[in-house]
Scaffold this motif. Structure first.
Motif, PDB file in Angstrom:
ATOM      1  N   ALA A  44       0.818  -1.216   0.000  1.00 48.13           N
ATOM      2  CA  ALA A  44       0.000   0.000   0.000  1.00 48.13           C
ATOM      3  C   ALA A  44       0.849   1.262   0.000  1.00 48.13           C
ATOM      4  CB  ALA A  44      -0.922   0.001   1.221  1.00 48.13           C
ATOM      5  N   ASP A  45       2.153   1.128  -0.164  1.00 46.84           N
ATOM      6  CA  ASP A  45       3.034   2.280   0.029  1.00 46.84           C
ATOM      7  C   ASP A  45       2.770   3.424  -0.936  1.00 46.84           C
ATOM      8  OD1 ASP A  45       4.133   0.722  -2.110  1.00 46.84           O
ATOM      9  OD2 ASP A  45       5.985   1.875  -1.916  1.00 46.84           O
ATOM     10  N   SER A  46       2.217   3.119  -2.123  1.00 47.56           N
ATOM     11  CA  SER A  46       2.006   4.167  -3.130  1.00 47.56           C
ATOM     12  C   SER A  46       0.652   4.857  -3.010  1.00 47.56           C
ATOM     13  CB  SER A  46       2.139   3.569  -4.538  1.00 47.56           C
ATOM     14  OG  SER A  46       1.144   2.575  -4.744  1.00 47.56           O
ATOM     15  N   LEU A  47      -0.194   4.410  -2.101  1.00 44.18           N
ATOM     16  CA  LEU A  47      -1.510   5.018  -1.939  1.00 44.18           C
ATOM     17  C   LEU A  47      -1.408   6.427  -1.361  1.00 44.18           C
ATOM     18  CD1 LEU A  47      -3.693   2.091  -0.500  1.00 44.18           C
ATOM     19  CD2 LEU A  47      -3.817   3.101  -2.782  1.00 44.18           C
ATOM     20  N   ARG A  48      -2.404   7.224  -1.646  1.00 44.88           N
ATOM     21  CA  ARG A  48      -2.509   8.554  -1.054  1.00 44.88           C
ATOM     22  C   ARG A  48      -3.877   8.668  -0.386  1.00 44.88           C
ATOM     23  NH1 ARG A  48       1.817   8.064  -0.798  1.00 44.88           N
ATOM     24  NH2 ARG A  48       3.543   9.088  -1.884  1.00 44.88           N
ATOM     25  N   PRO A  49      -3.999   8.080   0.788  1.00 44.06           N
ATOM     26  CA  PRO A  49      -5.306   8.045   1.450  1.00 44.06           C
ATOM     27  C   PRO A  49      -5.708   9.406   2.010  1.00 44.06           C
ATOM     28  CG  PRO A  49      -3.619   7.134   2.886  1.00 44.06           C
ATOM     29  CD  PRO A  49      -2.950   7.397   1.569  1.00 44.06           C
ATOM     30  N   ALA A  50      -7.026   9.587   2.144  1.00 43.39           N
ATOM     31  CA  ALA A  50      -7.533  10.781   2.811  1.00 43.39           C
ATOM     32  C   ALA A  50      -7.311  10.674   4.315  1.00 43.39           C
ATOM     33  CB  ALA A  50      -9.019  10.953   2.504  1.00 43.39           C
ATOM     34  N   VAL A  51      -7.297   9.444   4.826  1.00 41.66           N
ATOM     35  CA  VAL A  51      -7.108   9.217   6.245  1.00 41.66           C
ATOM     36  C   VAL A  51      -6.571   7.803   6.454  1.00 41.66           C
ATOM     37  CG1 VAL A  51      -9.485   8.376   6.591  1.00 41.66           C
ATOM     38  CG2 VAL A  51      -8.220   9.389   8.521  1.00 41.66           C
ATOM     39  N   VAL A  52      -5.743   7.640   7.463  1.00 36.94           N
ATOM     40  CA  VAL A  52      -5.319   6.316   7.916  1.00 36.94           C
ATOM     41  C   VAL A  52      -6.062   6.036   9.215  1.00 36.94           C
ATOM     42  CG1 VAL A  52      -3.416   4.896   8.783  1.00 36.94           C
ATOM     43  CG2 VAL A  52      -3.048   6.423   6.828  1.00 36.94           C
ATOM     44  N   LEU A  53      -6.764   4.916   9.266  1.00 34.37           N
ATOM     45  CA  LEU A  53      -7.507   4.528  10.451  1.00 34.37           C
ATOM     46  C   LEU A  53      -6.731   3.440  11.176  1.00 34.37           C
ATOM     47  CD1 LEU A  53     -11.100   4.392   8.926  1.00 34.37           C
ATOM     48  CD2 LEU A  53      -9.975   6.314  10.089  1.00 34.37           C
ATOM     49  N   GLN A  54      -6.276   3.742  12.378  1.00 37.04           N
ATOM     50  CA  GLN A  54      -5.513   2.766  13.166  1.00 37.04           C
ATOM     51  C   GLN A  54      -6.482   2.011  14.060  1.00 37.04           C
ATOM     52  OE1 GLN A  54      -2.286   4.321  15.571  1.00 37.04           O
ATOM     53  NE2 GLN A  54      -1.221   2.348  15.491  1.00 37.04           N
ATOM     54  N   PHE A  55      -6.652   0.726  13.763  1.00 38.62           N
ATOM     55  CA  PHE A  55      -7.623  -0.095  14.492  1.00 38.62           C
ATOM     56  C   PHE A  55      -6.954  -0.676  15.732  1.00 38.62           C
ATOM     57  CE2 PHE A  55     -10.129  -4.241  14.699  1.00 38.62           C
ATOM     58  CZ  PHE A  55     -11.195  -3.653  15.357  1.00 38.62           C
ATOM     59  N   ILE A  56      -7.411  -0.225  16.904  1.00 36.88           N
ATOM     60  CA  ILE A  56      -6.881  -0.710  18.181  1.00 36.88           C
ATOM     61  C   ILE A  56      -8.069  -1.141  19.036  1.00 36.88           C
ATOM     62  CG2 ILE A  56      -5.448  -0.208  20.188  1.00 36.88           C
ATOM     63  CD1 ILE A  56      -4.119   2.014  18.639  1.00 36.88           C
ATOM     64  N   PRO A  57      -8.527  -2.380  18.875  1.00 36.82           N
ATOM     65  CA  PRO A  57      -9.679  -2.842  19.659  1.00 36.82           C
ATOM     66  C   PRO A  57      -9.312  -3.075  21.111  1.00 36.82           C
ATOM     67  CG  PRO A  57      -8.794  -4.643  18.365  1.00 36.82           C
ATOM     68  CD  PRO A  57      -8.011  -3.409  17.970  1.00 36.82           C
TER      69      PRO A  57
ATOM     70  N   PRO B 111     -14.973  -1.869  14.728  1.00 36.11           N
ATOM     71  CA  PRO B 111     -15.252  -1.802  13.291  1.00 36.11           C
ATOM     72  C   PRO B 111     -16.293  -0.748  12.958  1.00 36.11           C
ATOM     73  CG  PRO B 111     -15.130  -4.088  14.027  1.00 36.11           C
ATOM     74  CD  PRO B 111     -15.120  -3.241  15.257  1.00 36.11           C
ATOM     75  N   GLU B 112     -17.298  -0.589  13.833  1.00 34.91           N
ATOM     76  CA  GLU B 112     -18.340   0.410  13.589  1.00 34.91           C
ATOM     77  C   GLU B 112     -17.755   1.818  13.563  1.00 34.91           C
ATOM     78  OE1 GLU B 112     -19.923  -3.312  15.001  1.00 34.91           O
ATOM     79  OE2 GLU B 112     -18.451  -1.951  15.929  1.00 34.91           O
ATOM     80  N   ALA B 113     -16.756   2.066  14.433  1.00 33.52           N
ATOM     81  CA  ALA B 113     -16.105   3.376  14.436  1.00 33.52           C
ATOM     82  C   ALA B 113     -15.353   3.611  13.134  1.00 33.52           C
ATOM     83  CB  ALA B 113     -15.169   3.494  15.635  1.00 33.52           C
ATOM     84  N   MET B 114     -14.721   2.564  12.591  1.00 31.65           N
ATOM     85  CA  MET B 114     -14.031   2.715  11.309  1.00 31.65           C
ATOM     86  C   MET B 114     -15.022   3.004  10.191  1.00 31.65           C
ATOM     87  SD  MET B 114     -10.791   0.079  11.254  1.00 31.65           S
ATOM     88  CE  MET B 114     -11.719  -1.445  11.377  1.00 31.65           C
ATOM     89  N   THR B 115     -16.155   2.318  10.205  1.00 37.60           N
ATOM     90  CA  THR B 115     -17.174   2.587   9.196  1.00 37.60           C
ATOM     91  C   THR B 115     -17.656   4.029   9.295  1.00 37.60           C
ATOM     92  OG1 THR B 115     -17.920   0.290   9.248  1.00 37.60           O
ATOM     93  CG2 THR B 115     -19.434   1.897   8.322  1.00 37.60           C
ATOM     94  N   GLY B 116     -17.916   4.475  10.522  1.00 38.75           N
ATOM     95  CA  GLY B 116     -18.357   5.854  10.717  1.00 38.75           C
ATOM     96  C   GLY B 116     -17.342   6.860  10.227  1.00 38.75           C
ATOM     97  N   ALA B 117     -16.053   6.589  10.483  1.00 36.57           N
ATOM     98  CA  ALA B 117     -15.003   7.496  10.023  1.00 36.57           C
ATOM     99  C   ALA B 117     -14.944   7.533   8.495  1.00 36.57           C
ATOM    100  CB  ALA B 117     -13.659   7.071  10.594  1.00 36.57           C
ATOM    101  N   CYS B 118     -15.131   6.378   7.863  1.00 37.37           N
ATOM    102  CA  CYS B 118     -15.127   6.325   6.397  1.00 37.37           C
ATOM    103  C   CYS B 118     -16.277   7.137   5.817  1.00 37.37           C
ATOM    104  CB  CYS B 118     -15.217   4.876   5.929  1.00 37.37           C
ATOM    105  SG  CYS B 118     -13.726   3.903   6.208  1.00 37.37           S
ATOM    106  N   VAL B 119     -17.450   6.997   6.410  1.00 35.07           N
ATOM    107  CA  VAL B 119     -18.617   7.739   5.937  1.00 35.07           C
ATOM    108  C   VAL B 119     -18.400   9.235   6.124  1.00 35.07           C
ATOM    109  CG1 VAL B 119     -21.072   8.164   6.336  1.00 35.07           C
ATOM    110  CG2 VAL B 119     -20.198   5.814   6.321  1.00 35.07           C
ATOM    111  N   ALA B 120     -17.880   9.619   7.288  1.00 33.80           N
ATOM    112  CA  ALA B 120     -17.659  11.037   7.580  1.00 33.80           C
ATOM    113  C   ALA B 120     -16.647  11.656   6.621  1.00 33.80           C
ATOM    114  CB  ALA B 120     -17.192  11.203   9.024  1.00 33.80           C
TER     115      ALA B 120
END
Length: 405
Positions: free
Chosen positions: A271-284, A323-332
């Motif tokens: 994924a090194d070449s991606l230019r994401p709008a946000v990186v979501l760090q999943f720490i359950p 996971p729900e928080a990640m989905t919410g962040a993606c939608v936002a």
């Protein structure tokens, strides 16, 4: 002084320092001494991929001929072997995870006593306390202690495995579960592992034994092999193919990238070449929570990974606990596509099992990625380690890391 590097830079430095000792690894690796000077102490960094197996192997082979460091390379690849083995047999993990039947109160009390270092064996008590205080045990000591737990104390292997998984800095669902199964005689048909006073005296430093108060094992204990349940080749799951690089994403769709504990170095992966709008760090929030040493180590490693990801991808790194928080962040964020390094069998995959369907209902696509090293390596782990090594070792001896990465 024991050090267990918790940042990428410190892990790379530790690797460089250790390579001077690598030719002696085969002769020294089984010897248990205070401070563990004969091993790299990189297992936690490699397990969470602050540095990768490919980087370690490549560094060793750039410095020495294959035959000089073969034993060290074998040890680096053991975890990959276990992961490939379990990936083909996910029901082994599912069954272990579901084995929480009611336990006799006397057995539960005995488990707590041995785990706390209150048993008849001085050296096993020493190892029990070392694990609690540092989050680490030498591999040979892990085998001795697991054997003591199972064969000498008659305690369920599953509970010992859970204890290790909660406390070890390098806790890995495959190598931990399958290592305990092997000691218990459940992993390899007709084989088990019994710790003996003779073996401990041979490989444990005399001053450590004296400090611990001796061995204290009952020499009349006999190991009873469990019933190994390895299926036939025809029953095995295959390893699904996943991309080793990201194609050009739709420029009209905003991207999110997932950072998780199975791969804390996204900038060196597919994924090194991606230019994401946000990186979501999943720490359950795990249940039970990790021990204090493990929680502290993970905190440092996660923070280091987040800093590097923010610098490399040029965007915010946002922590999500569910996971729900990640989905919410993606939608936002108006994200249309999500990419993540696909986790193998274990708790993280379990936690994310329903998440792709949740994304799909929001019109968000999920791209799963895998390092080429894993795509080449893991399919060879269909049977025992040495058939695996005969194939993989030949590839390394012939063409180095290029053959596997």
């Amino acid at each position: 002084m024991m050090e267990f590097p918790a940042t990428r830079q410190s892990a790379l430095q530790r690797l460089d320092d250790f390579l001077a000792e690598a030719p002696l690894y085969a002769a020294r690796r089984n010897h248990v001494a205070s401070g563990h000077p004969h091993v790299s102490r990189l297992s936690a960094a490699i397990r969470h991929r602050l540095i990768t197996e490919a980087e370690v192997v490549e560094a060793a082979l750039q410095k020495y001929p294959f035959r000089v460091v073969e034993k060290f390379l074998q040890e680096v690849l053991w975890r990959g072997y276990w992961k490939g083995w379990l990936e083909r047999r996910p029901w082994v993990w599912d069954g272990y995870g579901a084995s929480d039947a009611a336990v006799d109160p006397e057995v539960a009390t005995a488990c707590r006593e041995v785990a706390a270092g209150r048993s008849p064996s001085g050296i096993m008590n020493h190892f029990a306390r070392e694990l609690l205080e540092t989050g680490y045990l030498h591999n040979h000591a892990r085998m001795w202690w697991a054997s003591y737990w199972i064969h000498h104390c008659g305690l369920p292997w599953e509970f010992g495995a859970r204890h290790f998984f909660r406390h070890l800095l390098d806790a890995d669902p495959a190598s931990n579960t399958l290592g305990w199964r092997w000691v218990a005689g459940r992993q390899t048909r007709g084989k088990t592992y019994l710790a003996t006073a003779q073996n401990i005296r041979k490989f444990c430093a005399p001053e450590l034994l004296e400090q611990a108060g001796g061995v204290g094992l009952d020499e009349h204990v006999v190991a009873r092999a469990g019933l190994a349940d390895d299926p036939t080749v025809d029953d095995l799951n295959g390893l699904p193919e996943l991309p080793n690089e990201v194609g050009l994403p739709d420029p009209q769709r905003r991207i999110a990238l997932i950072l998780h504990d199975e791969d804390l170095c996204l900038e060196t992966g597919p994924a090194d070449s991606l230019r994401p709008a946000v990186v979501l760090q999943f720490i359950p929030e795990p249940e039970p929570p990790p021990s204090e040493p493990r929680a502290q180590w993970l905190g440092q490693a996660r923070a280091d990974a987040a800093r590097r990801a923010a610098a490399h991808f040029g965007c915010e790194v946002r922590v999500c606990r569910t996971p729900e928080a990640m989905t919410g962040a993606c939608v936002a964020e108006g994200v249309g596509s999500v990419f993540l390094m696909e986790p193998l069998v274990g708790p993280l995959r379990d936690q994310l099992r329903e998440w792709p369907a949740d994304l799909l209902t929001r019109g968000i696509s999920l791209g799963r990625l895998r390092r080429r090293w894993d795509s080449v390596l893991l399919p060879h782990a269909s049977r025992g380690f040495f058939p695996f090594w005969n194939k993989v070792g030949r590839m390394l001896a012939k063409s180095g890391v290029e053959g596997l990465s």
